[in-house]
Design a protein around this motif. Structure first.
Motif, PDB file in Angstrom:
ATOM      1  N   GLN A  55       0.823  -1.210   0.000  1.00 32.82           N
ATOM      2  CA  GLN A  55       0.000   0.000   0.000  1.00 32.82           C
ATOM      3  C   GLN A  55       0.858   1.262   0.000  1.00 32.82           C
ATOM      4  N   GLU A  56       1.994   1.212   0.680  1.00 34.96           N
ATOM      5  CA  GLU A  56       2.827   2.401   0.817  1.00 34.96           C
ATOM      6  C   GLU A  56       3.949   2.453  -0.221  1.00 34.96           C
ATOM      7  N   GLY A  57       3.995   1.438  -1.090  1.00 33.80           N
ATOM      8  CA  GLY A  57       4.985   1.429  -2.155  1.00 33.80           C
ATOM      9  C   GLY A  57       6.400   1.111  -1.692  1.00 33.80           C
ATOM     10  N   HIS A  58       6.525   0.483  -0.531  1.00 29.69           N
ATOM     11  CA  HIS A  58       7.847   0.090  -0.032  1.00 29.69           C
ATOM     12  C   HIS A  58       8.260  -1.231  -0.663  1.00 29.69           C
ATOM     13  N   PRO A  59       9.564  -1.489  -0.756  1.00 28.13           N
ATOM     14  CA  PRO A  59       9.998  -2.792  -1.278  1.00 28.13           C
ATOM     15  C   PRO A  59       9.517  -3.918  -0.368  1.00 28.13           C
ATOM     16  N   LEU A  60       9.115  -5.006  -0.990  1.00 24.23           N
ATOM     17  CA  LEU A  60       8.674  -6.173  -0.218  1.00 24.23           C
ATOM     18  C   LEU A  60       9.892  -6.906   0.324  1.00 24.23           C
ATOM     19  N   PRO A  61       9.782  -7.465   1.533  1.00 22.46           N
ATOM     20  CA  PRO A  61      10.906  -8.252   2.045  1.00 22.46           C
ATOM     21  C   PRO A  61      11.069  -9.515   1.209  1.00 22.46           C
TER      22      PRO A  61
END
Length: 108
Positions: A55-61
């Protein structure tokens, strides 16, 4: 955390990677991942943290391949269910599934 729970979390991480491989995530893909997570009894806190990345556009782990290699068939079953779930199989998804097979050490 029990090893089985950690395995299930890693599968969900991988499914999120697959869902984002074509640069768009459909409602069907999200629903499929949530259904899989529920079936695996993935803790809501883990699922929320992962979906927040989306949702926040952060890289997925990245998923832990060492853990995923413990049951590669279960991983592939989950991947195939996700890919087929929206009724549209994209070339990028086929390539991703092929790459996952290789990473897990499964012959084609």
């Amino acid at each position: 955390m029990p090893p089985e729970a950690q395995f299930h979390i890693e599968v969900i991480k991988l499914l999120l990677q697959v869902a984002t491989s074509d640069d768009r995530v459909t409602r069907e893909e999200i629903d499929s991942i949530i259904d899989t997570a529920r079936g695996f009894s993935v803790p809501l806190t883990e699922l929320s943290a992962l979906t927040r990345c989306l949702q926040e556009g952060h890289p997925l782990p990245p998923p832990n391949l060492g853990i995923l290699r413990e049951d590669p068939r279960a991983v592939l079953d989950a991947v195939h269910t996700l890919i087929a779930g929206d009724g549209h199989v994209h070339e990028s998804e086929i390539a991703m599934a092929r790459q996952i097979r290789e990473l897990l050490g499964i012959a084609p």
